[in-house]
Design a protein around this motif. Structure first.
Motif, PDB file in Angstrom:
ATOM      1  N   PRO A  46      10.557  10.677 -18.083  1.00  0.00           N
ATOM      2  CA  PRO A  46      10.857  10.187 -16.730  1.00  0.00           C
ATOM      3  C   PRO A  46      10.408   8.745 -16.522  1.00  0.00           C
ATOM      4  CG  PRO A  46       8.888  11.525 -16.694  1.00  0.00           C
ATOM      5  CD  PRO A  46       9.410  11.575 -18.102  1.00  0.00           C
ATOM      6  N   LEU A  47      11.069   8.094 -15.584  1.00  0.00           N
ATOM      7  CA  LEU A  47      10.701   6.748 -15.148  1.00  0.00           C
ATOM      8  C   LEU A  47      10.645   6.746 -13.633  1.00  0.00           C
ATOM      9  CD1 LEU A  47      13.155   4.586 -17.292  1.00  0.00           C
ATOM     10  CD2 LEU A  47      10.733   4.921 -17.700  1.00  0.00           C
ATOM     11  N   ASN A  83       0.818  -1.211   0.000  1.00  0.00           N
ATOM     12  CA  ASN A  83       0.000   0.000   0.000  1.00  0.00           C
ATOM     13  C   ASN A  83       0.852   1.261   0.000  1.00  0.00           C
ATOM     14  OD1 ASN A  83       0.949   0.079   2.573  1.00  0.00           O
ATOM     15  ND2 ASN A  83      -1.031  -0.101   3.573  1.00  0.00           N
ATOM     16  N   LYS A  84       2.149   1.094  -0.201  1.00  0.00           N
ATOM     17  CA  LYS A  84       3.040   2.243  -0.311  1.00  0.00           C
ATOM     18  C   LYS A  84       4.232   1.861  -1.176  1.00  0.00           C
ATOM     19  CE  LYS A  84       5.394   1.229   4.006  1.00  0.00           C
ATOM     20  NZ  LYS A  84       5.770   1.721   5.310  1.00  0.00           N
ATOM     21  N   ALA A  85       4.887   2.884  -1.720  1.00  0.00           N
ATOM     22  CA  ALA A  85       6.044   2.647  -2.578  1.00  0.00           C
ATOM     23  C   ALA A  85       6.986   3.830  -2.459  1.00  0.00           C
ATOM     24  CB  ALA A  85       5.607   2.478  -4.027  1.00  0.00           C
ATOM     25  N   LYS A  86       8.255   3.556  -2.613  1.00  0.00           N
ATOM     26  CA  LYS A  86       9.269   4.603  -2.746  1.00  0.00           C
ATOM     27  C   LYS A  86       9.946   4.347  -4.079  1.00  0.00           C
ATOM     28  CE  LYS A  86      13.339   6.710  -0.663  1.00  0.00           C
ATOM     29  NZ  LYS A  86      14.302   6.645   0.441  1.00  0.00           N
ATOM     30  N   MET A  87       9.595   5.175  -5.043  1.00  0.00           N
ATOM     31  CA  MET A  87      10.128   5.024  -6.393  1.00  0.00           C
ATOM     32  C   MET A  87      11.191   6.082  -6.643  1.00  0.00           C
ATOM     33  SD  MET A  87       8.618   2.590  -8.000  1.00  0.00           S
ATOM     34  CE  MET A  87       7.138   1.659  -8.146  1.00  0.00           C
ATOM     35  N   VAL A  88      12.302   5.669  -7.217  1.00  0.00           N
ATOM     36  CA  VAL A  88      13.345   6.596  -7.608  1.00  0.00           C
ATOM     37  C   VAL A  88      12.904   7.254  -8.911  1.00  0.00           C
ATOM     38  CG1 VAL A  88      15.773   6.828  -8.256  1.00  0.00           C
ATOM     39  CG2 VAL A  88      15.101   5.135  -6.546  1.00  0.00           C
ATOM     40  N   ALA A  89      13.040   8.577  -8.980  1.00  0.00           N
ATOM     41  CA  ALA A  89      12.755   9.301 -10.221  1.00  0.00           C
ATOM     42  C   ALA A  89      14.005   9.219 -11.093  1.00  0.00           C
ATOM     43  CB  ALA A  89      12.386  10.742  -9.919  1.00  0.00           C
ATOM     44  N   LEU A  90      13.849   8.674 -12.278  1.00  0.00           N
ATOM     45  CA  LEU A  90      14.968   8.438 -13.180  1.00  0.00           C
ATOM     46  C   LEU A  90      14.660   9.002 -14.561  1.00  0.00           C
ATOM     47  CD1 LEU A  90      15.311   4.723 -12.125  1.00  0.00           C
ATOM     48  CD2 LEU A  90      16.963   6.507 -11.576  1.00  0.00           C
ATOM     49  N   GLN A 133      -1.828   2.251 -11.643  1.00  0.00           N
ATOM     50  CA  GLN A 133      -2.378   3.323 -12.477  1.00  0.00           C
ATOM     51  C   GLN A 133      -1.920   4.687 -11.983  1.00  0.00           C
ATOM     52  OE1 GLN A 133      -6.548   2.465 -12.187  1.00  0.00           O
ATOM     53  NE2 GLN A 133      -6.433   0.724 -13.579  1.00  0.00           N
ATOM     54  N   LEU A 134      -1.871   4.868 -10.664  1.00  0.00           N
ATOM     55  CA  LEU A 134      -1.410   6.134 -10.094  1.00  0.00           C
ATOM     56  C   LEU A 134       0.060   6.376 -10.429  1.00  0.00           C
ATOM     57  CD1 LEU A 134      -1.702   8.647  -8.316  1.00  0.00           C
ATOM     58  CD2 LEU A 134      -1.184   7.188  -6.344  1.00  0.00           C
ATOM     59  N   LEU A 135       0.891   5.354 -10.291  1.00  0.00           N
ATOM     60  CA  LEU A 135       2.313   5.506 -10.596  1.00  0.00           C
ATOM     61  C   LEU A 135       2.527   5.830 -12.077  1.00  0.00           C
ATOM     62  CD1 LEU A 135       3.712   2.606  -8.397  1.00  0.00           C
ATOM     63  CD2 LEU A 135       4.019   5.064  -8.007  1.00  0.00           C
ATOM     64  N   GLU A 176       4.241   9.260 -13.617  1.00  0.00           N
ATOM     65  CA  GLU A 176       5.287   9.359 -14.634  1.00  0.00           C
ATOM     66  C   GLU A 176       4.895  10.390 -15.697  1.00  0.00           C
ATOM     67  OE1 GLU A 176       7.857   5.226 -15.034  1.00  0.00           O
ATOM     68  OE2 GLU A 176       6.139   5.499 -16.365  1.00  0.00           O
ATOM     69  N   ASP A 177       3.655  10.317 -16.142  1.00  0.00           N
ATOM     70  CA  ASP A 177       3.166  11.247 -17.164  1.00  0.00           C
ATOM     71  C   ASP A 177       3.088  12.671 -16.614  1.00  0.00           C
ATOM     72  OD1 ASP A 177       2.228  11.552 -19.880  1.00  0.00           O
ATOM     73  OD2 ASP A 177       0.242  11.944 -19.036  1.00  0.00           O
ATOM     74  N   TRP A 178       2.657  12.802 -15.368  1.00  0.00           N
ATOM     75  CA  TRP A 178       2.553  14.125 -14.741  1.00  0.00           C
ATOM     76  C   TRP A 178       3.927  14.788 -14.637  1.00  0.00           C
ATOM     77  CZ3 TRP A 178       4.396  16.602 -10.415  1.00  0.00           C
ATOM     78  CH2 TRP A 178       3.737  17.790 -10.066  1.00  0.00           C
ATOM     79  N   ILE A 179       4.944  14.026 -14.237  1.00  0.00           N
ATOM     80  CA  ILE A 179       6.310  14.553 -14.146  1.00  0.00           C
ATOM     81  C   ILE A 179       6.762  15.050 -15.520  1.00  0.00           C
ATOM     82  CG2 ILE A 179       8.722  13.923 -13.706  1.00  0.00           C
ATOM     83  CD1 ILE A 179       7.557  11.840 -11.652  1.00  0.00           C
ATOM     84  N   LYS A 180       6.458  14.261 -16.538  1.00  0.00           N
ATOM     85  CA  LYS A 180       6.810  14.642 -17.919  1.00  0.00           C
ATOM     86  C   LYS A 180       6.117  15.945 -18.305  1.00  0.00           C
ATOM     87  CE  LYS A 180       6.171  13.041 -22.656  1.00  0.00           C
ATOM     88  NZ  LYS A 180       5.650  11.936 -23.472  1.00  0.00           N
TER      89      LYS A 180
END
Length: 126
Positions: free
Chosen positions: A70-71, A57-64, A96-98, A102-106
């Protein structure tokens, strides 16, 4: 659990994925007991098994990547940026949120931080 990222050697975060889930729980329990043994701890309950997939129910994703591409994910063992928005540990709404993020960062044009260049704005998404 089957994970395409693990099978393709893009992600090694789930180091015990090849073991049956019951054995994973047993080993984790043994590890915890060994860590707590010197402290004369109180009784603790047996582990409660979660579903093998879609359980986080949680994630820590590296922005790459770059601002225009972006990924969210990790650096693979071979040094490549890997998007983990489709990791089977996350339920479909979180995936879907993640993907949306990615698209929002872009669209926002936020440059992911690049360690080798010591520049960029975004390191992680929590």
């Amino acid at each position: 659990m089957h994970c395409a990222h693990f099978q393709a050697n893009r992600c090694r975060s789930c180091s015990w994925i090849n073991l049956p889930y019951s054995e994973q729980l047993q080993r984790k329990t043994e590890s915890l007991n060994n860590l707590l043994a010197p402290f004369n701890t109180f009784y603790h309950a047996e582990p409660i098994a979660s579903p093998e997939t879609a359980c986080r129910n949680k994630a820590k994703m590296v922005a790459l990547g770059m601002a225009h591409a972006p990924l969210l994910g990790i650096i693979s063992p071979t040094g490549k940026a890997v998007s983990l928005v489709d990791c089977p540990l996350y339920p479909a709404p979180m995936q879907q949120l993640l993907l949306y993020l990615e698209d929002w960062i872009k669209n926002a044009g936020i440059p992911p931080y690049q360690i080798d260049k010591a520049k960029g704005e975004l390191k992680y998404i929590l």
